[in-house]
Enzyme design. Sequence first.
Site, PDB file in Angstrom:
ATOM      1  N   TRP A  63       0.828  -1.205   0.000  1.00  0.00           N
ATOM      2  CA  TRP A  63       0.000   0.000   0.000  1.00  0.00           C
ATOM      3  C   TRP A  63       0.863   1.256   0.000  1.00  0.00           C
ATOM      4  O   TRP A  63       0.639   2.188  -0.785  1.00  0.00           O
ATOM      5  CB  TRP A  63      -0.929   0.006   1.213  1.00  0.00           C
ATOM      6  CG  TRP A  63      -1.813   1.217   1.313  1.00  0.00           C
ATOM      7  CD1 TRP A  63      -3.035   1.399   0.739  1.00  0.00           C
ATOM      8  CD2 TRP A  63      -1.513   2.442   2.015  1.00  0.00           C
ATOM      9  NE1 TRP A  63      -3.532   2.651   1.047  1.00  0.00           N
ATOM     10  CE2 TRP A  63      -2.620   3.309   1.821  1.00  0.00           C
ATOM     11  CE3 TRP A  63      -0.436   2.882   2.787  1.00  0.00           C
ATOM     12  CZ2 TRP A  63      -2.668   4.579   2.372  1.00  0.00           C
ATOM     13  CZ3 TRP A  63      -0.480   4.167   3.333  1.00  0.00           C
ATOM     14  CH2 TRP A  63      -1.584   4.990   3.128  1.00  0.00           C
ATOM     15  N   PRO A  83      -4.308   0.459  -5.337  1.00  0.00           N
ATOM     16  CA  PRO A  83      -3.950  -0.096  -4.028  1.00  0.00           C
ATOM     17  C   PRO A  83      -5.111  -0.887  -3.419  1.00  0.00           C
ATOM     18  O   PRO A  83      -5.863  -0.389  -2.578  1.00  0.00           O
ATOM     19  CB  PRO A  83      -3.598   1.145  -3.206  1.00  0.00           C
ATOM     20  CG  PRO A  83      -4.381   2.247  -3.833  1.00  0.00           C
ATOM     21  CD  PRO A  83      -4.506   1.913  -5.284  1.00  0.00           C
ATOM     22  N   ASP A 115      -5.517  -3.079  -1.260  1.00  0.00           N
ATOM     23  CA  ASP A 115      -5.602  -3.355   0.174  1.00  0.00           C
ATOM     24  C   ASP A 115      -6.221  -2.205   0.961  1.00  0.00           C
ATOM     25  O   ASP A 115      -6.442  -2.335   2.164  1.00  0.00           O
ATOM     26  CB  ASP A 115      -4.205  -3.661   0.729  1.00  0.00           C
ATOM     27  CG  ASP A 115      -3.631  -4.943   0.162  1.00  0.00           C
ATOM     28  OD1 ASP A 115      -4.357  -5.959   0.157  1.00  0.00           O
ATOM     29  OD2 ASP A 115      -2.474  -4.935  -0.286  1.00  0.00           O
ATOM     30  N   ASP A 116      -6.484  -1.087   0.289  1.00  0.00           N
ATOM     31  CA  ASP A 116      -7.053   0.082   0.960  1.00  0.00           C
ATOM     32  C   ASP A 116      -8.522  -0.171   1.303  1.00  0.00           C
ATOM     33  O   ASP A 116      -9.342  -0.449   0.425  1.00  0.00           O
ATOM     34  CB  ASP A 116      -6.929   1.299   0.036  1.00  0.00           C
ATOM     35  CG  ASP A 116      -7.294   2.591   0.735  1.00  0.00           C
ATOM     36  OD1 ASP A 116      -6.378   3.297   1.160  1.00  0.00           O
ATOM     37  OD2 ASP A 116      -8.498   2.893   0.848  1.00  0.00           O
ATOM     38  N   LEU A 117      -8.858  -0.069   2.573  1.00  0.00           N
ATOM     39  CA  LEU A 117     -10.207  -0.378   3.048  1.00  0.00           C
ATOM     40  C   LEU A 117     -11.254   0.532   2.409  1.00  0.00           C
ATOM     41  O   LEU A 117     -12.330   0.070   1.988  1.00  0.00           O
ATOM     42  CB  LEU A 117     -10.271  -0.265   4.568  1.00  0.00           C
ATOM     43  CG  LEU A 117     -11.642  -0.512   5.216  1.00  0.00           C
ATOM     44  CD1 LEU A 117     -12.146  -1.920   4.899  1.00  0.00           C
ATOM     45  CD2 LEU A 117     -11.561  -0.307   6.729  1.00  0.00           C
TER      46      LEU A 117
END
Length: 203
Positions: free
Chosen positions: A134, A151, A153-155
């Site tokens: 990230w 990205p 994995d960014d919530l």
Amino acid sequence: MDEKLIEQGMAELALLDVDIAKAWQEYGSPPPRYLKPHFVSLLSIVVSQQISTQAAKAIMSRVVALMPTVTAEHYLTLSEESIRAAGLSSRKVLYTRGLAQAICDGQLNIDQLATLEDAQAIESIMALKGFGRWSAEIYLMFALTRTDVFPADDLALQVALGRLKGLDEKPTAKVARELVRAWAPWRTVGSLFLWHYYRGAPA
């Protein structure tokens, strides 16, 4: 990434994805976001990990105030106590000092990152302790102006993508990557739009 490039990317994305086209009409384009390709940007990325934007800005302002100019060399002259007093955790002190040391030792050549392909640049940044995918992807997006980075994995991106696509729950990082595969070569602009949409779209 400036307004002109964002508008170009959004127009292309609207042709590729009907959900983007509809949401773009309602919410408009995301604002530009910039980072300078310097030590200070990598430092700010570590500071911002897992905390709010507002908290990260406050901490960065205190860290910056400790130095005459924000360079890796000046950062290494700061005591651990002064950095922690500015708001960094012990772990982030370790990571940021490691970053500064890597730059001073020549292990990381920031200028050279701009000459590398995306995957190579990400790998070089991830070789530093405390820098995951990230963090590396954020640097590529905003400091190196790479247009096709997502990205996953960014919530917030996962939540926004789930809303945009009408999913019952947010997708995993793996599923998110598949969902935006068709957005290439404009996945950075797509990411910017999803953050923009996340702030404005109803839950």
